[in-house]
Design a protein around this motif. Structure first.
Motif, PDB file in Angstrom:
ATOM      1  N   ASN A 202       0.795  -1.223   0.000  1.00 15.02           N
ATOM      2  CA  ASN A 202       0.000   0.000   0.000  1.00 15.02           C
ATOM      3  C   ASN A 202       0.826   1.271   0.000  1.00 15.02           C
ATOM      4  OD1 ASN A 202      -2.595  -0.707  -0.291  1.00 15.02           O
ATOM      5  ND2 ASN A 202      -2.991  -0.960   1.906  1.00 15.02           N
ATOM      6  N   ARG A 203       1.941   1.250   0.727  1.00  9.43           N
ATOM      7  CA  ARG A 203       2.760   2.472   0.799  1.00  9.43           C
ATOM      8  C   ARG A 203       3.351   2.794  -0.573  1.00  9.43           C
ATOM      9  NH1 ARG A 203       7.107   2.120   5.110  1.00  9.43           N
ATOM     10  NH2 ARG A 203       7.566   4.224   4.422  1.00  9.43           N
ATOM     11  N   VAL A 204       3.830   1.742  -1.252  1.00  2.24           N
ATOM     12  CA  VAL A 204       4.384   1.950  -2.603  1.00  2.24           C
ATOM     13  C   VAL A 204       3.272   2.458  -3.530  1.00  2.24           C
ATOM     14  CG1 VAL A 204       5.355   0.774  -4.618  1.00  2.24           C
ATOM     15  CG2 VAL A 204       6.257   0.283  -2.334  1.00  2.24           C
ATOM     16  N   ARG A 205       2.076   1.896  -3.395  1.00  5.66           N
ATOM     17  CA  ARG A 205       0.950   2.333  -4.242  1.00  5.66           C
ATOM     18  C   ARG A 205       0.681   3.827  -4.035  1.00  5.66           C
ATOM     19  NH1 ARG A 205      -4.287   2.759  -3.149  1.00  5.66           N
ATOM     20  NH2 ARG A 205      -4.111   1.535  -1.254  1.00  5.66           N
ATOM     21  N   LYS A 206       0.692   4.240  -2.782  1.00  8.76           N
ATOM     22  CA  LYS A 206       0.400   5.666  -2.509  1.00  8.76           C
ATOM     23  C   LYS A 206       1.475   6.578  -3.089  1.00  8.76           C
ATOM     24  CE  LYS A 206      -2.656   5.230   1.373  1.00  8.76           C
ATOM     25  NZ  LYS A 206      -2.588   4.561   2.654  1.00  8.76           N
ATOM     26  N   ILE A 207       2.735   6.174  -2.954  1.00  7.94           N
ATOM     27  CA  ILE A 207       3.818   7.002  -3.518  1.00  7.94           C
ATOM     28  C   ILE A 207       3.664   7.078  -5.046  1.00  7.94           C
ATOM     29  CG2 ILE A 207       6.321   7.221  -3.835  1.00  7.94           C
ATOM     30  CD1 ILE A 207       6.610   5.738  -1.111  1.00  7.94           C
ATOM     31  N   ALA A 208       3.373   5.924  -5.662  1.00  4.29           N
ATOM     32  CA  ALA A 208       3.216   5.904  -7.128  1.00  4.29           C
ATOM     33  C   ALA A 208       2.071   6.819  -7.550  1.00  4.29           C
ATOM     34  CB  ALA A 208       2.964   4.476  -7.609  1.00  4.29           C
ATOM     35  N   GLN A 209       0.984   6.784  -6.808  1.00  5.49           N
ATOM     36  CA  GLN A 209      -0.158   7.645  -7.159  1.00  5.49           C
ATOM     37  C   GLN A 209       0.216   9.121  -7.025  1.00  5.49           C
ATOM     38  OE1 GLN A 209      -3.008   5.910  -4.464  1.00  5.49           O
ATOM     39  NE2 GLN A 209      -4.000   4.750  -6.098  1.00  5.49           N
ATOM     40  N   GLU A 210       0.999   9.419  -5.979  1.00  3.93           N
ATOM     41  CA  GLU A 210       1.400  10.819  -5.772  1.00  3.93           C
ATOM     42  C   GLU A 210       2.334  11.284  -6.904  1.00  3.93           C
ATOM     43  OE1 GLU A 210       2.965  11.692  -1.845  1.00  3.93           O
ATOM     44  OE2 GLU A 210       3.834  13.581  -2.591  1.00  3.93           O
ATOM     45  N   LEU A 211       3.304  10.431  -7.248  1.00  3.95           N
ATOM     46  CA  LEU A 211       4.242  10.805  -8.319  1.00  3.95           C
ATOM     47  C   LEU A 211       3.502  10.986  -9.643  1.00  3.95           C
ATOM     48  CD1 LEU A 211       7.281   8.446  -7.500  1.00  3.95           C
ATOM     49  CD2 LEU A 211       7.052  10.878  -6.949  1.00  3.95           C
ATOM     50  N   ARG A 212       2.539  10.113  -9.877  1.00  3.92           N
ATOM     51  CA  ARG A 212       1.769  10.221 -11.133  1.00  3.92           C
ATOM     52  C   ARG A 212       0.902  11.479 -11.122  1.00  3.92           C
ATOM     53  NH1 ARG A 212      -3.438   7.853 -12.930  1.00  3.92           N
ATOM     54  NH2 ARG A 212      -3.470   8.372 -15.120  1.00  3.92           N
ATOM     55  N   ALA A 213       0.268  11.749  -9.992  1.00  4.65           N
ATOM     56  CA  ALA A 213      -0.598  12.937  -9.901  1.00  4.65           C
ATOM     57  C   ALA A 213       0.222  14.205 -10.157  1.00  4.65           C
ATOM     58  CB  ALA A 213      -1.268  12.988  -8.545  1.00  4.65           C
ATOM     59  N   ASN A 214       1.483  14.176  -9.781  1.00 12.10           N
ATOM     60  CA  ASN A 214       2.360  15.340 -10.003  1.00 12.10           C
ATOM     61  C   ASN A 214       3.098  15.272 -11.340  1.00 12.10           C
ATOM     62  OD1 ASN A 214       2.348  17.142  -7.481  1.00 12.10           O
ATOM     63  ND2 ASN A 214       2.388  15.076  -6.647  1.00 12.10           N
ATOM     64  N   GLU A 215       2.701  14.321 -12.174  1.00  9.28           N
ATOM     65  CA  GLU A 215       3.263  14.159 -13.532  1.00  9.28           C
ATOM     66  C   GLU A 215       4.776  14.042 -13.515  1.00  9.28           C
ATOM     67  OE1 GLU A 215       1.662  17.193 -16.072  1.00  9.28           O
ATOM     68  OE2 GLU A 215      -0.387  16.503 -15.741  1.00  9.28           O
ATOM     69  N   LEU A 216       5.272  13.280 -12.559  1.00 11.33           N
ATOM     70  CA  LEU A 216       6.727  13.148 -12.445  1.00 11.33           C
ATOM     71  C   LEU A 216       7.281  11.946 -13.222  1.00 11.33           C
ATOM     72  CD1 LEU A 216       7.202  14.139  -8.688  1.00 11.33           C
ATOM     73  CD2 LEU A 216       7.665  15.506 -10.717  1.00 11.33           C
ATOM     74  N   TYR A 217       6.425  11.044 -13.640  1.00  8.43           N
ATOM     75  CA  TYR A 217       6.920   9.896 -14.404  1.00  8.43           C
ATOM     76  C   TYR A 217       7.067  10.242 -15.880  1.00  8.43           C
ATOM     77  CZ  TYR A 217       5.820   6.673 -10.525  1.00  8.43           C
ATOM     78  OH  TYR A 217       5.781   6.012  -9.333  1.00  8.43           O
ATOM     79  N   THR A 218       8.144   9.752 -16.467  1.00 10.79           N
ATOM     80  CA  THR A 218       8.311   9.878 -17.921  1.00 10.79           C
ATOM     81  C   THR A 218       7.665   8.695 -18.626  1.00 10.79           C
ATOM     82  OG1 THR A 218      10.305  11.186 -17.783  1.00 10.79           O
ATOM     83  CG2 THR A 218      10.058   9.875 -19.764  1.00 10.79           C
ATOM     84  N   THR A 219       7.819   7.513 -18.031  1.00  5.52           N
ATOM     85  CA  THR A 219       7.247   6.334 -18.673  1.00  5.52           C
ATOM     86  C   THR A 219       7.005   5.243 -17.624  1.00  5.52           C
ATOM     87  OG1 THR A 219       7.457   4.845 -20.566  1.00  5.52           O
ATOM     88  CG2 THR A 219       9.455   5.258 -19.309  1.00  5.52           C
ATOM     89  N   TYR A 220       6.473   4.125 -18.107  1.00  5.71           N
ATOM     90  CA  TYR A 220       6.087   3.030 -17.207  1.00  5.71           C
ATOM     91  C   TYR A 220       6.515   1.696 -17.799  1.00  5.71           C
ATOM     92  CZ  TYR A 220       3.029   6.663 -15.344  1.00  5.71           C
ATOM     93  OH  TYR A 220       2.540   7.832 -14.806  1.00  5.71           O
ATOM     94  N   GLY A 221       6.625   0.712 -16.914  1.00  2.85           N
ATOM     95  CA  GLY A 221       6.947  -0.633 -17.389  1.00  2.85           C
ATOM     96  C   GLY A 221       6.356  -1.662 -16.458  1.00  2.85           C
ATOM     97  N   THR A 222       6.284  -2.903 -16.940  1.00  2.00           N
ATOM     98  CA  THR A 222       5.736  -3.970 -16.082  1.00  2.00           C
ATOM     99  C   THR A 222       6.795  -4.524 -15.137  1.00  2.00           C
ATOM    100  OG1 THR A 222       6.285  -5.741 -17.646  1.00  2.00           O
ATOM    101  CG2 THR A 222       4.114  -4.692 -17.891  1.00  2.00           C
ATOM    102  N   ASP A 223       8.088  -4.390 -15.503  1.00  2.00           N
ATOM    103  CA  ASP A 223       9.182  -5.025 -14.749  1.00  2.00           C
ATOM    104  C   ASP A 223       8.885  -6.527 -14.569  1.00  2.00           C
ATOM    105  OD1 ASP A 223      11.582  -5.262 -13.408  1.00  2.00           O
ATOM    106  OD2 ASP A 223      11.006  -4.036 -11.683  1.00  2.00           O
ATOM    107  N   SER A 224       8.268  -7.123 -15.593  1.00  2.00           N
ATOM    108  CA  SER A 224       7.891  -8.549 -15.520  1.00  2.00           C
ATOM    109  C   SER A 224       9.124  -9.426 -15.433  1.00  2.00           C
ATOM    110  CB  SER A 224       7.162  -8.982 -16.793  1.00  2.00           C
ATOM    111  OG  SER A 224       5.961  -8.339 -16.902  1.00  2.00           O
TER     112      SER A 224
END
Ligand SMILES: [Fe+2]
Length: 237
Positions: A202-224
């Motif tokens: 959950n903590r990682v999910r919240k950080i990811a949501q915050e970074l995305r909301a602030n448009e800080l990501y350039t791209t995404y991956g599955t890291d499969s």
């Protein structure tokens, strides 16, 4: 009703270009796909999610000394030739880069000048993509390595944009302010898609949501790392 499911962003929004920017598809070279069958299963899984390609990003780190750019290029060519012969896999683009650990051998890789950067143009169509040369890098989960900030600076001096893999997962080491400071210094961020569905907690999910909301990501991956892992990410096409 507002549920986690509804809040999970859709893949087509996150990756309009349809290219998975980070995955361990190349068989038998790291802790990713163990063999060709597994690799082909991951590709079929990515296709089923509507993706049209992937950048293979095997680990390059001190503990995997055999993973030199030359060795990985050869393994990639062999892999690609087998994928091309599969009738069930059509029009799926494969590219080769690497995920570099910022460890004690990294400065040697950088100074050799022979780097597996993200092939130019492959992130086009993704959020905030630019004509930059991106080098995918990662940090350990528990301890920031000595000189890691200098390594990031030397990547920039060498003409690349460091693309930091899954910054949301370094929650023991970096908070969102630290991550924002990295972006202000010219470092790009790659989010893991599974982070939004709580795959890493959950903590990682919240950080990811915050970074995305602030448009800080350039791209995404599955890291499969396997087909099973890919299906556990609960991705939303
Ligand atoms: Fe990875």
């Amino acid at each position: 009703m507002f549920t986690f499911f509804q809040r999970r962003p859709r893949l087509r929004q996150l990756l309009p270009g349809g290219i998975d920017a980070h995955c361990h598809l190349l068989p038998g070279v790291d802790d990713g796909a163990a063999d060709m069958e597994e690799s082909l299963s991951i590709i079929r899984g990515l296709q089923a999610l509507g993706l049209r390609g992937a950048i293979c990003t095997p680990h390059i780190m001190a503990s995997l000394p055999q993973n030199t750019p030359a060795y990985l290029r050869q393994a990639f060519e062999h892999f690609q030739s087998i994928v091309n012969r599969q009738s069930s896999i059509v029009n799926f683009q494969l590219h080769l880069a690497a995920e570099y650990m910022l460890d004690e051998v990294f400065p040697r890789h950088l100074s050799s000048g022979d780097l597996l950067a993200i092939p130019e143009g492959t992130l086009s169509g993704n959020q905030k993509s630019a004509a930059s040369k991106y080098l995918l890098v990662e940090l350990p989960q528990y301890l920031l390595p000595p000189g890691w900030q200098d390594m990031l600076d030397s990547i920039i001096s060498a003409g690349y944009t460091p693309l930091l893999a899954h910054p949301e997962r370094y929650l023991r080491l970096l908070d969102t302010q630290d991550i924002r400071a990295l972006v202000n210094r010219g470092i790009a961020l790659q989010g893991n898609l599974g982070s939004f569905a709580g795959y890493y907690g959950n903590r990682v999910r919240k950080i990811a949501q915050e970074l995305r909301a602030n448009e800080l990501y350039t791209t995404y991956g599955t890291d499969s790392h396997s087909a099973r892992m890919l299906s556990s990410l609960r991705l939303n096409p």
